[in-house]
Design a protein around this motif. Structure first.
Motif, PDB file in Angstrom:
ATOM      1  N   PHE A 150     -31.191 -50.808   4.449  1.00  0.00           N
ATOM      2  CA  PHE A 150     -31.979 -49.631   4.087  1.00  0.00           C
ATOM      3  C   PHE A 150     -33.133 -49.423   5.061  1.00  0.00           C
ATOM      4  O   PHE A 150     -33.422 -48.299   5.487  1.00  0.00           O
ATOM      5  N   TRP A 151     -33.800 -50.528   5.432  1.00  0.00           N
ATOM      6  CA  TRP A 151     -34.944 -50.408   6.326  1.00  0.00           C
ATOM      7  C   TRP A 151     -34.503 -49.893   7.693  1.00  0.00           C
ATOM      8  O   TRP A 151     -35.148 -49.019   8.278  1.00  0.00           O
ATOM      9  N   PRO A 169     -46.273 -55.324   8.458  1.00  0.00           N
ATOM     10  CA  PRO A 169     -45.662 -56.646   8.303  1.00  0.00           C
ATOM     11  C   PRO A 169     -45.011 -56.886   6.941  1.00  0.00           C
ATOM     12  O   PRO A 169     -43.971 -57.552   6.870  1.00  0.00           O
ATOM     13  N   GLY A 170     -45.598 -56.350   5.884  1.00  0.00           N
ATOM     14  CA  GLY A 170     -45.030 -56.590   4.569  1.00  0.00           C
ATOM     15  C   GLY A 170     -43.611 -56.077   4.424  1.00  0.00           C
ATOM     16  O   GLY A 170     -42.809 -56.637   3.666  1.00  0.00           O
ATOM     17  N   LEU A 171     -43.282 -54.997   5.135  1.00  0.00           N
ATOM     18  CA  LEU A 171     -41.939 -54.433   5.074  1.00  0.00           C
ATOM     19  C   LEU A 171     -41.029 -54.962   6.181  1.00  0.00           C
ATOM     20  O   LEU A 171     -39.832 -55.165   5.967  1.00  0.00           O
ATOM     21  N   LEU A 172     -41.584 -55.192   7.373  1.00  0.00           N
ATOM     22  CA  LEU A 172     -40.767 -55.577   8.520  1.00  0.00           C
ATOM     23  C   LEU A 172     -40.519 -57.077   8.623  1.00  0.00           C
ATOM     24  O   LEU A 172     -39.423 -57.496   9.014  1.00  0.00           O
ATOM     25  N   ALA A 173     -41.503 -57.906   8.274  1.00  0.00           N
ATOM     26  CA  ALA A 173     -41.337 -59.350   8.457  1.00  0.00           C
ATOM     27  C   ALA A 173     -40.091 -59.897   7.752  1.00  0.00           C
ATOM     28  O   ALA A 173     -39.356 -60.707   8.345  1.00  0.00           O
ATOM     29  N   PRO A 174     -39.789 -59.482   6.520  1.00  0.00           N
ATOM     30  CA  PRO A 174     -38.566 -59.998   5.892  1.00  0.00           C
ATOM     31  C   PRO A 174     -37.296 -59.556   6.617  1.00  0.00           C
ATOM     32  O   PRO A 174     -36.302 -60.284   6.614  1.00  0.00           O
ATOM     33  N   VAL A 175     -37.313 -58.371   7.223  1.00  0.00           N
ATOM     34  CA  VAL A 175     -36.157 -57.924   8.004  1.00  0.00           C
ATOM     35  C   VAL A 175     -35.905 -58.891   9.157  1.00  0.00           C
ATOM     36  O   VAL A 175     -34.777 -59.350   9.382  1.00  0.00           O
ATOM     37  N   VAL A 197     -32.189 -78.471  19.710  1.00  0.00           N
ATOM     38  CA  VAL A 197     -32.870 -77.368  19.021  1.00  0.00           C
ATOM     39  C   VAL A 197     -32.989 -76.164  19.953  1.00  0.00           C
ATOM     40  O   VAL A 197     -33.303 -76.298  21.138  1.00  0.00           O
ATOM     41  N   ALA A 198     -32.735 -74.986  19.404  1.00  0.00           N
ATOM     42  CA  ALA A 198     -32.958 -73.717  20.099  1.00  0.00           C
ATOM     43  C   ALA A 198     -33.950 -72.903  19.279  1.00  0.00           C
ATOM     44  O   ALA A 198     -33.819 -72.816  18.045  1.00  0.00           O
ATOM     45  N   VAL A 199     -34.942 -72.309  19.930  1.00  0.00           N
ATOM     46  CA  VAL A 199     -36.027 -71.601  19.243  1.00  0.00           C
ATOM     47  C   VAL A 199     -36.028 -70.136  19.632  1.00  0.00           C
ATOM     48  O   VAL A 199     -35.936 -69.789  20.820  1.00  0.00           O
ATOM     49  N   LEU A 200     -36.151 -69.294  18.632  1.00  0.00           N
ATOM     50  CA  LEU A 200     -36.336 -67.851  18.803  1.00  0.00           C
ATOM     51  C   LEU A 200     -37.743 -67.501  18.349  1.00  0.00           C
ATOM     52  O   LEU A 200     -38.113 -67.775  17.203  1.00  0.00           O
ATOM     53  N   GLU A 201     -38.502 -66.891  19.245  1.00  0.00           N
ATOM     54  CA  GLU A 201     -39.857 -66.464  18.926  1.00  0.00           C
ATOM     55  C   GLU A 201     -39.916 -64.943  18.990  1.00  0.00           C
ATOM     56  O   GLU A 201     -39.556 -64.347  20.011  1.00  0.00           O
ATOM     57  N   VAL A 202     -40.353 -64.338  17.900  1.00  0.00           N
ATOM     58  CA  VAL A 202     -40.485 -62.887  17.832  1.00  0.00           C
ATOM     59  C   VAL A 202     -41.968 -62.554  17.762  1.00  0.00           C
ATOM     60  O   VAL A 202     -42.673 -63.003  16.842  1.00  0.00           O
ATOM     61  N   LEU A 203     -42.433 -61.803  18.720  1.00  0.00           N
ATOM     62  CA  LEU A 203     -43.855 -61.515  18.868  1.00  0.00           C
ATOM     63  C   LEU A 203     -44.225 -60.210  18.176  1.00  0.00           C
ATOM     64  O   LEU A 203     -43.459 -59.245  18.183  1.00  0.00           O
ATOM     65  N   GLY A 204     -45.420 -60.190  17.588  1.00  0.00           N
ATOM     66  CA  GLY A 204     -45.913 -59.000  16.924  1.00  0.00           C
ATOM     67  C   GLY A 204     -46.453 -59.333  15.555  1.00  0.00           C
ATOM     68  O   GLY A 204     -46.265 -60.457  15.051  1.00  0.00           O
ATOM     69  N   PRO A 205     -47.121 -58.394  14.905  1.00  0.00           N
ATOM     70  CA  PRO A 205     -47.737 -58.658  13.599  1.00  0.00           C
ATOM     71  C   PRO A 205     -46.745 -59.123  12.536  1.00  0.00           C
ATOM     72  O   PRO A 205     -47.116 -59.864  11.625  1.00  0.00           O
ATOM     73  N   ALA A 206     -45.494 -58.687  12.642  1.00  0.00           N
ATOM     74  CA  ALA A 206     -44.470 -59.079  11.664  1.00  0.00           C
ATOM     75  C   ALA A 206     -43.598 -60.216  12.165  1.00  0.00           C
ATOM     76  O   ALA A 206     -42.659 -60.624  11.479  1.00  0.00           O
ATOM     77  N   GLY A 207     -43.890 -60.741  13.343  1.00  0.00           N
ATOM     78  CA  GLY A 207     -43.009 -61.712  13.980  1.00  0.00           C
ATOM     79  C   GLY A 207     -43.078 -63.099  13.384  1.00  0.00           C
ATOM     80  O   GLY A 207     -43.729 -63.357  12.367  1.00  0.00           O
ATOM     81  N   ASP A 235     -40.385 -59.188  21.701  1.00  0.00           N
ATOM     82  CA  ASP A 235     -41.240 -58.524  20.718  1.00  0.00           C
ATOM     83  C   ASP A 235     -40.413 -58.057  19.527  1.00  0.00           C
ATOM     84  O   ASP A 235     -39.182 -57.978  19.589  1.00  0.00           O
ATOM     85  N   GLN A 236     -41.103 -57.754  18.430  1.00  0.00           N
ATOM     86  CA  GLN A 236     -40.418 -57.464  17.166  1.00  0.00           C
ATOM     87  C   GLN A 236     -39.549 -56.212  17.242  1.00  0.00           C
ATOM     88  O   GLN A 236     -38.474 -56.155  16.627  1.00  0.00           O
ATOM     89  N   ASP A 237     -39.986 -55.204  17.986  1.00  0.00           N
ATOM     90  CA  ASP A 237     -39.190 -53.994  18.102  1.00  0.00           C
ATOM     91  C   ASP A 237     -37.890 -54.274  18.847  1.00  0.00           C
ATOM     92  O   ASP A 237     -36.809 -53.812  18.449  1.00  0.00           O
ATOM     93  N   THR A 238     -37.972 -55.055  19.918  1.00  0.00           N
ATOM     94  CA  THR A 238     -36.774 -55.420  20.668  1.00  0.00           C
ATOM     95  C   THR A 238     -35.812 -56.219  19.801  1.00  0.00           C
ATOM     96  O   THR A 238     -34.595 -55.981  19.817  1.00  0.00           O
ATOM     97  N   PHE A 239     -36.347 -57.157  19.003  1.00  0.00           N
ATOM     98  CA  PHE A 239     -35.472 -58.030  18.224  1.00  0.00           C
ATOM     99  C   PHE A 239     -34.669 -57.262  17.188  1.00  0.00           C
ATOM    100  O   PHE A 239     -33.444 -57.418  17.100  1.00  0.00           O
ATOM    101  N   TRP A 240     -35.317 -56.425  16.397  1.00  0.00           N
ATOM    102  CA  TRP A 240     -34.532 -55.761  15.348  1.00  0.00           C
ATOM    103  C   TRP A 240     -33.546 -54.765  15.949  1.00  0.00           C
ATOM    104  O   TRP A 240     -32.443 -54.576  15.416  1.00  0.00           O
TER     105      TRP A 240
END
Length: 276
Positions: A150-151, A169-175, A197-207, A235-240
């Motif tokens: 939906f988001w 962040p309240g709406l995007l972070a769970p996505v 271990v492999a790490v994914l880091e998502v940058l931004g207020p909701a990351g 960054d968070q926009d790129t990730f989603w």
């Protein structure tokens, strides 16, 4: 030992996401409904009709036990979804924007009640194939997938009409957290020594920061390690957008930073969190 991370409870967020969507739709001009979206062949009206289809499909199945459309002979899941989604969208072109808004308003609280009754730790009603195909998904991931759907469709409408929003962040972070559950499946073709271990880091207020570790013969979600074998940051926009193929893999890689094991970083930048 589960391959998934801690449960993410998105159930309280459905009314908030829907109200943001309805506020957006109520403010559209007639011409906005015909604007093209990133979904091939679908305009804004079609995307909203698809969301309405999702509401009715989940109410019919999860609440009413209705089996719905059947698979055609030798039809794959992606082909089935593409066909049935297109059938409803075509039929939905008969519906006025006002009526679709009213139907979303009416059906939304009923669907909220379905989600509220879900046992998050019970097996999913519908497995999340982009997170695993050989083990059952937990209920919270099934519900989380619906929230991300939906988001993301709301964002597709916002992009089409140039009205950003609903990215707090309240709406995007769970996505982002739900999409990150695709990490183990994304890495499945790459066996590594125990504990890698492999790490994914998502940058931004909701990351956030998510890890997958090779344990007991497969990749599993894990607590982030201090010295990962591979790390990807974006960054968070790129990730989603990558996770939903709103942008392509090469475009995402151009926006990301990667270090460590090149096979793992290359795989991580192909992460997909939709059925395709």
């Amino acid at each position: 030992m589960s391959i998934f991370g801690p449960a993410i409870d998105v159930r309280p967020l459905f009314p908030r996401e829907r109200e943001a969507m309805l506020d957006l739709l109520r403010g559209l001009e007639p011409a906005d409904w015909a604007r093209a979206t990133v979904c091939p062949g679908w305009d804004v009206h079609d995307v909203v009709a698809h969301v309405l289809n999702d509401y009715m499909r989940r109410l019919s199945g999860a609440r009413d036990g209705h089996s719905g459309a059947v698979f055609a002979d030798d039809e794959t899941l992606p082909a089935y979804l593409a066909r049935t989604n297109d059938e409803f969208v075509r039929a939905g072109r008969q519906l006025s924007p006002r009526l679709m808004i009213e139907l979303l308003e009416h059906l939304g609280p009923q669907l909220d009640a379905v989600w509220a009754a879900h046992d998050l730790e019970a097996p999913a009603g519908l497995n999340v194939s982009w997170a695993a195909t050989d083990v059952g998904s937990p209920g919270w991931l099934d519900v989380g997938r619906e929230y991300t759907e939906f988001w993301v469709h709301q964002q597709q409408v916002r992009d089409a009409v140039s009205r950003p929003g609903a990215t707090e962040p309240g709406l995007l972070a769970p996505v982002l957290g739900v999409f990150a559950q695709a990490l183990p499946f994304t890495l499945r073709a790459h066996d590594r020594p125990e504990g890698t271990v492999a790490v994914l880091e998502v940058l931004g207020p909701a990351g956030g920061r998510w890890s997958a570790a090779w344990r007991a013969g497969r990749w599993r979600m894990a607590a982030p390690g201090d010295q990962p074998a591979a790390r990807v940051s974006m960054d968070q926009d790129t990730f989603w957008r990558l996770a939903t193929r709103g942008i392509g893999v090469e475009q995402a890689r151009a926006r990301a930073e990667a270090s460590g094991d090149p096979e793992l970083t290359a795989a991580m930048t192909t992460l997909l969190a939709v059925v395709a």
